[in-house]
Design a protein around this motif. Structure first.
Motif, mmCIF file in Angstrom:
data_model
loop_
_atom_site.group_PDB
_atom_site.id
_atom_site.type_symbol
_atom_site.label_atom_id
_atom_site.label_comp_id
_atom_site.label_asym_id
_atom_site.label_seq_id
_atom_site.Cartn_x
_atom_site.Cartn_y
_atom_site.Cartn_z
ATOM 1 N N ARG A 173 74.579 7.835 34.471
ATOM 2 C CA ARG A 173 73.973 6.927 33.502
ATOM 3 C C ARG A 173 73.330 7.727 32.366
ATOM 4 N N THR A 174 73.512 7.247 31.152
ATOM 5 C CA THR A 174 72.970 7.930 29.981
ATOM 6 C C THR A 174 71.581 7.388 29.665
ATOM 7 N N VAL A 175 70.623 8.290 29.526
ATOM 8 C CA VAL A 175 69.238 7.903 29.219
ATOM 9 C C VAL A 175 68.688 8.794 28.108
ATOM 10 N N GLY A 176 69.520 9.068 27.110
ATOM 11 C CA GLY A 176 69.098 9.933 26.013
ATOM 12 C C GLY A 176 67.926 9.344 25.240
ATOM 13 N N GLY A 177 66.924 10.187 24.986
ATOM 14 C CA GLY A 177 65.780 9.751 24.198
ATOM 15 C C GLY A 177 64.589 9.312 25.015
ATOM 16 N N LEU A 178 64.382 9.926 26.183
ATOM 17 C CA LEU A 178 63.268 9.539 27.054
ATOM 18 C C LEU A 178 61.905 9.744 26.396
ATOM 19 N N THR A 179 61.803 10.708 25.494
ATOM 20 C CA THR A 179 60.501 10.986 24.864
ATOM 21 C C THR A 179 60.303 10.227 23.561
ATOM 22 N N THR A 180 61.272 9.410 23.192
ATOM 23 C CA THR A 180 61.169 8.713 21.904
ATOM 24 C C THR A 180 60.383 7.412 22.036
ATOM 25 N N GLY A 181 59.988 6.913 20.888
ATOM 26 C CA GLY A 181 59.261 5.649 20.836
ATOM 27 C C GLY A 181 58.584 5.530 19.494
ATOM 28 N N PRO A 182 58.069 4.373 19.155
ATOM 29 C CA PRO A 182 57.364 4.196 17.886
ATOM 30 C C PRO A 182 56.212 5.192 17.771
ATOM 31 N N GLY A 183 56.013 5.706 16.560
ATOM 32 C CA GLY A 183 54.930 6.659 16.344
ATOM 33 C C GLY A 183 53.564 6.015 16.536
ATOM 34 N N ARG A 184 52.701 6.700 17.245
ATOM 35 C CA ARG A 184 51.340 6.216 17.435
ATOM 36 C C ARG A 184 50.481 6.594 16.237
ATOM 37 N N PRO A 185 49.341 5.929 16.054
ATOM 38 C CA PRO A 185 48.462 6.258 14.911
ATOM 39 C C PRO A 185 48.046 7.724 14.945
ATOM 40 N N LEU A 186 48.083 8.337 13.772
ATOM 41 C CA LEU A 186 47.743 9.755 13.652
ATOM 42 C C LEU A 186 46.250 9.940 13.384
ATOM 43 N N ALA A 187 45.740 11.109 13.755
ATOM 44 C CA ALA A 187 44.350 11.450 13.454
ATOM 45 C C ALA A 187 44.174 11.577 11.946
ATOM 46 N N MET A 188 42.957 11.379 11.487
ATOM 47 C CA MET A 188 42.679 11.409 10.048
ATOM 48 C C MET A 188 43.081 12.741 9.415
ATOM 49 N N GLU A 189 42.952 13.825 10.141
ATOM 50 C CA GLU A 189 43.345 15.138 9.618
ATOM 51 C C GLU A 189 44.810 15.141 9.182
ATOM 52 N N TRP A 190 45.676 14.553 10.007
ATOM 53 C CA TRP A 190 47.094 14.493 9.679
ATOM 54 C C TRP A 190 47.348 13.520 8.526
ATOM 55 N N ILE A 191 46.679 12.389 8.549
ATOM 56 C CA ILE A 191 46.865 11.382 7.500
ATOM 57 C C ILE A 191 46.513 11.964 6.139
ATOM 58 N N GLU A 192 45.409 12.665 6.061
ATOM 59 C CA GLU A 192 44.966 13.244 4.775
ATOM 60 C C GLU A 192 45.973 14.264 4.264
ATOM 61 N N PHE A 193 46.502 15.099 5.174
ATOM 62 C CA PHE A 193 47.472 16.118 4.741
ATOM 63 C C PHE A 193 48.769 15.462 4.271
ATOM 64 N N LEU A 194 49.248 14.476 4.992
ATOM 65 C CA LEU A 194 50.490 13.796 4.624
ATOM 66 C C LEU A 194 50.360 13.075 3.291
ATOM 67 N N GLU A 195 49.260 12.385 3.097
ATOM 68 C CA GLU A 195 49.077 11.622 1.861
ATOM 69 C C GLU A 195 48.847 12.527 0.662
ATOM 70 N N ARG A 211 67.373 -2.254 26.665
ATOM 71 C CA ARG A 211 66.388 -1.534 27.456
ATOM 72 C C ARG A 211 66.146 -0.163 26.841
ATOM 73 N N THR A 212 64.912 0.307 26.891
ATOM 74 C CA THR A 212 64.602 1.644 26.418
ATOM 75 C C THR A 212 65.149 2.663 27.411
ATOM 76 N N PRO A 213 65.312 3.933 26.996
ATOM 77 C CA PRO A 213 65.797 4.951 27.933
ATOM 78 C C PRO A 213 64.923 5.066 29.181
ATOM 79 N N THR A 214 63.620 4.961 29.003
ATOM 80 C CA THR A 214 62.717 5.051 30.151
ATOM 81 C C THR A 214 62.924 3.874 31.097
ATOM 82 N N GLU A 215 63.042 2.675 30.544
ATOM 83 C CA GLU A 215 63.280 1.490 31.369
ATOM 84 C C GLU A 215 64.624 1.596 32.102
ATOM 85 N N GLU A 216 65.617 2.116 31.400
ATOM 86 C CA GLU A 216 66.941 2.282 31.998
ATOM 87 C C GLU A 216 66.884 3.261 33.172
ATOM 88 N N ALA A 217 66.164 4.365 32.997
ATOM 89 C CA ALA A 217 66.035 5.350 34.069
ATOM 90 C C ALA A 217 65.307 4.753 35.271
#
Length: 365
Positions: A108-130, A287-293
């Motif tokens: 069974r293929t479960v590629g992308g187990l570590t993927t998912g929507p990005g969680r909110p970043l710390a302000m340090e990262w937000i300031e650098f990106l912006e 199903r997500t890869p994690t759910e599939e696994a």
């Protein structure tokens, strides 16, 4: 112990090992082997080299690794170091990126187990990106194994980043032995999946470890592939084949070439378009890869294994599996038949010759 277990691969399926451990068909004419960096469409010369590589792997495995199986069993050691006895195989692949190939029911293929929507970043990262404005940010990482970097290579990367209008986040364990321009931020850890999910990340310069590849694919981020060893060359080729990456050779790379590769994947809209398209394919699953696994692991638990999904080919040795014993018997039968046919024809010819010679003598007399 008699407890059913599931084999899990952290990388994409390795064709020659899949043939040996689960008897999954792997035709070398169109299924690239690990470390070859081949595409699924090969020229004649590439197929010759590729077939030779596959044959070498099979021979080495059977001569070096497989004979130790009985010895390990005699001393109470695990005799299935490549999960030959697994009830189920979970492979870190998905055909959004991998090349299509046949799979058995217990794979069974479960590629992308570590993927998912990005969680909110710390302000340090937000300031650098912006602070990067419309030019955006380039994310650069050589993975968790890159604990240090020599002065020459560090200077190469620093020189390339100095030529970019974008800001750069450089993930590196330790300090780089090179002078950095103000647009470069060096850190020893990054929330990689969360950063890749931010729209300010315009390109990902990466060594093509499997988890990071899936995260970039999931978020649709164009890449500059800098493979270093093992399966990374194959991962890079798949990204290039899908049109979402440019691959560079670290052994001959210059600062200007790296800067140009980054500029290409950012300025040419086809790379972002292809990355977005592949991302949509990867995400388009009920199903997500994690759910599939989890589903399939629970399946194995409920049924005390999954013997009904197991191929009977696993009970055959490599000679039986490749029909070498059948081919040998048929070849022997064919040779025997040809010898008998040859001898029969020769005897008939001699008999006819004698008969003709006898009749000729009678006529002459």
């Amino acid at each position: 112990m008699g407890v059913p277990y599931v084999g899990v691969s952290a990388i994409m399926a390795i064709p020659f090992l899949s043939q040996l451990t689960s008897r999954t068909p792997a035709n070398p004419a169109y299924i690239p082997e690990i470390t070859t960096g081949s595409d699924h469409v090969m020229s004649f010369s590439e197929r010759v080299i590729h077939f030779s590589t596959c044959l070498l792997y099979l021979v080495l495995f059977n001569l070096v690794v497989d004979p130790t199986k009985e010895l390990r069993a005699q001393h109470g050691l695990d005799s299935s170091i490549f999960c030959e006895d697994a009830e189920l195989f979970l492979i870190n692949t998905h055909f959004a990126l991998d090349f299509p190939r046949p799979l058995l029911p217990n794979t069974r293929t479960v590629g992308g187990l570590t993927t998912g929507p990005g969680r909110p970043l710390a302000m340090e990262w937000i300031e650098f990106l912006e602070s990067a404005g419309e030019d955006g940010v380039v994310l650069f990482s050589m993975g968790s194994y890159a604990t240090g970097i020599d002065e020459g290579v560090a200077g190469l990367f620093a020189g390339a980043f100095a030529q970019l209008p974008q800001k750069v986040i450089w993930k590196l364990n330790g300090k780089p032995s090179a002078t950095l321009t103000p647009n470069v931020k060096v850190v020893d850890w990054i929330p990689q999946n969360d950063l890749l999910g931010h729209p300010q990340i315009k390109a990902f310069v990466y060594h093509c470890g499997m988890n990071g590849v899936w995260e970039a694919v999931y978020h649709g981020v164009p890449m500059v592939a800098v493979p270093l060893f093992a399966d990374q060359y194959d991962n890079a080729q798949r990204l290039v084949s899908r049109g979402m990456a440019v691959k560079v050779d670290i052994t001959t790379l210059t600062s200007s070439e790296l800067a140009q590769a980054i500029h290409t994947v950012i300025s040419d809209p086809s790379y972002k378009s292809n990355a977005t398209r592949i991302s949509a394919i990867l995400r388009d699953s009920p199903r997500t890869p994690t759910e599939e696994a989890v589903d399939w692991i629970e399946y194995v638990i409920r049924h005390d294994g999954a013997k009904h999904l197991r191929s009977a080919a696993l009970d055959l040795n490599i000679f039986q599996y490749l029909l070498l014993d059948v081919i040998a018997v048929l070849l022997l039968a064919f040779i025997t038949f040809m010898i008998i046919l040859y001898c029969s024809c020769r005897l008939c010819f001699r008999g006819c010759k004698r008969l003709y010679s006898g009749s000729s003598k009678v006529k002459s007399e």
